[in-house]
Motif scaffolding. Structure first.
Motif, PDB file in Angstrom:
ATOM      1  N   LEU A 195       1.017  -1.273  -0.040  1.00 28.69           N
ATOM      2  CA  LEU A 195      -0.149  -0.050  -0.196  1.00 28.69           C
ATOM      3  C   LEU A 195       0.846   1.381  -0.242  1.00 28.69           C
ATOM      4  O   LEU A 195       2.051   1.000   0.561  1.00 28.69           O
ATOM      5  CB  LEU A 195      -0.902   0.007   1.365  1.00 28.69           C
ATOM      6  N   VAL A 196       0.372   2.150  -0.743  1.00 31.54           N
ATOM      7  CA  VAL A 196       0.820   3.661  -0.462  1.00 31.54           C
ATOM      8  C   VAL A 196       0.103   4.274   0.689  1.00 31.54           C
ATOM      9  O   VAL A 196      -1.100   4.451   0.580  1.00 31.54           O
ATOM     10  CB  VAL A 196       0.784   4.608  -1.655  1.00 31.54           C
ATOM     11  N   LEU A 197       0.784   4.813   1.661  1.00 35.14           N
ATOM     12  CA  LEU A 197       0.000   5.379   2.778  1.00 35.14           C
ATOM     13  C   LEU A 197       0.500   6.884   3.035  1.00 35.14           C
ATOM     14  O   LEU A 197       1.531   7.395   2.733  1.00 35.14           O
ATOM     15  CB  LEU A 197       0.538   4.648   4.200  1.00 35.14           C
ATOM     16  N   ARG A 198      -0.485   7.728   3.636  1.00 32.31           N
ATOM     17  CA  ARG A 198      -0.196   8.956   4.059  1.00 32.31           C
ATOM     18  C   ARG A 198      -1.035   9.125   5.210  1.00 32.31           C
ATOM     19  O   ARG A 198      -2.339   9.070   4.890  1.00 32.31           O
ATOM     20  CB  ARG A 198      -0.534   9.950   2.765  1.00 32.31           C
ATOM     21  N   ARG A 199      -0.434   9.866   6.281  1.00 35.87           N
ATOM     22  CA  ARG A 199      -1.138  10.400   7.339  1.00 35.87           C
ATOM     23  C   ARG A 199      -0.976  11.569   7.894  1.00 35.87           C
ATOM     24  O   ARG A 199       0.102  12.048   7.555  1.00 35.87           O
ATOM     25  CB  ARG A 199      -0.852   9.248   8.472  1.00 35.87           C
ATOM     26  N   GLU A 200      -1.688  11.965   8.758  1.00 33.17           N
ATOM     27  CA  GLU A 200      -1.343  13.180   9.519  1.00 33.17           C
ATOM     28  C   GLU A 200      -0.237  13.072  10.533  1.00 33.17           C
ATOM     29  O   GLU A 200       0.130  11.881  10.891  1.00 33.17           O
ATOM     30  CB  GLU A 200      -2.559  13.890  10.227  1.00 33.17           C
ATOM     31  N   HIS A 201       0.596  14.162  10.964  1.00 31.40           N
ATOM     32  CA  HIS A 201       1.623  14.081  11.649  1.00 31.40           C
ATOM     33  C   HIS A 201       1.136  13.687  13.049  1.00 31.40           C
ATOM     34  O   HIS A 201       0.103  14.173  13.695  1.00 31.40           O
ATOM     35  CB  HIS A 201       2.696  15.242  11.844  1.00 31.40           C
ATOM     36  N   GLY A 202       1.925  12.433  13.540  1.00 26.81           N
ATOM     37  CA  GLY A 202       1.703  12.016  14.969  1.00 26.81           C
ATOM     38  C   GLY A 202       0.307  11.346  15.097  1.00 26.81           C
ATOM     39  O   GLY A 202       0.139  10.806  16.131  1.00 26.81           O
ATOM     40  N   ALA A 203      -0.113  10.890  14.072  1.00 28.64           N
ATOM     41  CA  ALA A 203      -1.545  10.138  14.247  1.00 28.64           C
ATOM     42  C   ALA A 203      -1.114   8.667  13.970  1.00 28.64           C
ATOM     43  O   ALA A 203      -0.093   8.221  13.579  1.00 28.64           O
ATOM     44  CB  ALA A 203      -2.514  10.512  13.084  1.00 28.64           C
ATOM     45  N   ALA A 204      -1.867   7.901  14.295  1.00 28.49           N
ATOM     46  CA  ALA A 204      -2.072   6.414  14.368  1.00 28.49           C
ATOM     47  C   ALA A 204      -2.491   6.050  12.815  1.00 28.49           C
ATOM     48  O   ALA A 204      -3.177   6.603  12.261  1.00 28.49           O
ATOM     49  CB  ALA A 204      -2.772   5.505  15.487  1.00 28.49           C
ATOM     50  N   TRP A 205      -1.861   4.762  12.511  1.00 25.48           N
ATOM     51  CA  TRP A 205      -2.487   4.413  11.029  1.00 25.48           C
ATOM     52  C   TRP A 205      -3.941   4.170  11.041  1.00 25.48           C
ATOM     53  O   TRP A 205      -4.527   3.232  11.990  1.00 25.48           O
ATOM     54  CB  TRP A 205      -1.612   3.146  10.437  1.00 25.48           C
ATOM     55  N   ARG A 206      -4.655   4.294  10.092  1.00 27.27           N
ATOM     56  CA  ARG A 206      -5.977   4.311   9.954  1.00 27.27           C
ATOM     57  C   ARG A 206      -6.207   3.744   8.577  1.00 27.27           C
ATOM     58  O   ARG A 206      -5.561   4.082   7.493  1.00 27.27           O
ATOM     59  CB  ARG A 206      -6.957   5.565  10.045  1.00 27.27           C
ATOM     60  N   VAL A 207      -7.330   3.164   8.309  1.00 30.00           N
ATOM     61  CA  VAL A 207      -7.974   2.567   6.940  1.00 30.00           C
ATOM     62  C   VAL A 207      -7.776   3.841   5.969  1.00 30.00           C
ATOM     63  O   VAL A 207      -7.533   3.473   4.714  1.00 30.00           O
ATOM     64  CB  VAL A 207      -9.264   1.886   7.032  1.00 30.00           C
TER      65      VAL A 207
END
Length: 385
Positions: free
Chosen positions: A81-93
């Motif tokens: 998967l390619v992933l992108r999240r907000e800084h400091g956040a846990a991984w979500r679907v």
């Protein structure tokens, strides 16, 4: 050797440089050119190096090239998967990010992305008329005369799954994507404290951090027993990536896509989530000309290939670290390519097919992370343009 399936995120802390197959001096600038995202085989190499270094530490030994080949051979890469999240956040679907499919078209002055559906051909192609099944493939014909615009590289999980479910997708004010910079390396002669022209070079670096979030690589990998180091090296110049655990829910089919298939779909569209490797180039393995149509098997169903939105092939290569030589170059179908199918028995595609095909494997080299596809609904129209 017994292996265990593990789900991990590789989070680059200083970007990455994944060199493409061109040489170092193929342009006037004389710099190395990098990919916008690493090939799955590059990620597999990083995971084998990660586990191997941990095993060297545990056993207090140093692997020879033969040891690296034999000891890391059982390590196989599955879904990615390619992933992108907000800084400091846990991984979500919702952090999954996807290549924009080729059946999505941006048109000037439109606030919604135009859905490019294939229709029956009314004229032959300009190529050699030596394959009746290829000539019978349906083709994209926009029903709007507005000027097409350049498509973005990535879509968020919400945009991509809405598209697969047949829902409209709005045009973003700002496209989702990474940025690049040029990294210059200079060698110094210690006796003179001057630059060494033979060690002066530059290359692309893809940045994975920006003010709004961070990018990462999600992997499903079969690994032998043993604790993994917390830091991996990735790419041509071995930049550091933090290793984190991922919840398995990120790899499961999203609810909105399953719900769309639960109502049944007369057609099926398959989007390439990673490069696809087929023996006959663009044509999926197992599909043959039968009475003027490409027929084969998909998800244990007999299907007809109605259309294929496939651009020019990409050339995937790499470097074998154990052998110290380049890997053979393969021509593959790019991510974002779309294939359209109908069942030979005329029945509908349902929830079971959607679940079995979500990040399913198609073609060869699937143990290296290639050949992953995702399903979407398709409602064929048989009206000629």
């Amino acid at each position: 050797m017994t292996t265990t399936t593990t789900h991990l995120a590789l989070v680059p802390r200083d970007g990455f440089f994944a060199k493409d197959g061109r040489g170092w001096h193929t342009s006037a600038s004389g710099r190395g050119h990098g990919l916008d995202w690493p090939w799955p085989s590059t990620v597999l190499g990083a995971l084998r190096s990660l586990w191997g270094r941990g095993e060297e530490t545990r056993s207090n030994t140093t692997f020879t090239p033969d040891d690296w080949r034999s000891r890391t051979q059982p390590i196989q890469l599955g879904r990615t998967l390619v992933l992108r999240r907000e800084h400091g956040a846990a991984w979500r679907v919702e952090d999954a990010t996807w290549p924009v499919p080729l059946d999505a078209l941006w048109l000037e002055g439109r606030n919604e992305v135009h859905r490019l559906d294939p229709v029956k051909p009314i004229a032959p192609t300009l190529g050699r008329d030596d394959d009746e099944a290829r000539e019978a493939l349906w083709r994209p014909v926009p029903n709007d005369a507005q000027k097409p615009l350049a498509s973005p590289r990535w879509w968020s999980s919400e945009e991509f799954t809405s598209w697969l479910a047949g829902k409209p997708v709005s045009v973003r004010d700002e496209a989702l994507g990474t940025t690049r910079r040029v990294q210059v390396h200079v060698g110094i002669r210690p006796e003179e404290l001057t630059s060494d022209d033979g060690a002066l070079f530059s290359h692309d670096v893809v940045e994975t951090l920006d003010p709004s979030g961070e990018w990462a690589l999600g992997v499903e990998v079969a690994l032998p027993a043993g604790d993994l180091p917390k830091v991996a090296t990735l790419g041509s110049d071995s930049r550091l990536s933090r290793v984190e655990s991922l919840p398995t829910t990120l790899f499961e089919p999203p609810g909105c896509v399953i719900e769309a298939f639960r109502a049944a779909s007369p057609g099926l569209r398959l989007v390439a989530a990673s490069p696809l490797c087929f023996e006959k180039g663009w044509l999926p393995d197992g599909f043959v000309n039968t009475n003027g149509e490409y027929r084969g098997e998909l998800a244990v169903l007999d299907v007809i290939l109605r259309a294929a939105f496939v651009p020019r092939p990409i050339h995937v290569s790499g470097w074998d670290m154990a052998k110290g030589e380049p890997k053979p170059t393969s021509r593959m179908v790019p991510p974002g390519s779309v294939y359209f199918f109908e069942r030979t028995d005329g029945k509908l595609f349902g929830e079971a097919e959607a679940k079995s095909l979500w990040l399913g494997a198609l073609g060869t080299r699937t143990d290296e992370g290639f050949g992953r596809v995702v399903p979407g609904i398709w409602r064929p129209t048989r009206n000629n343009p």
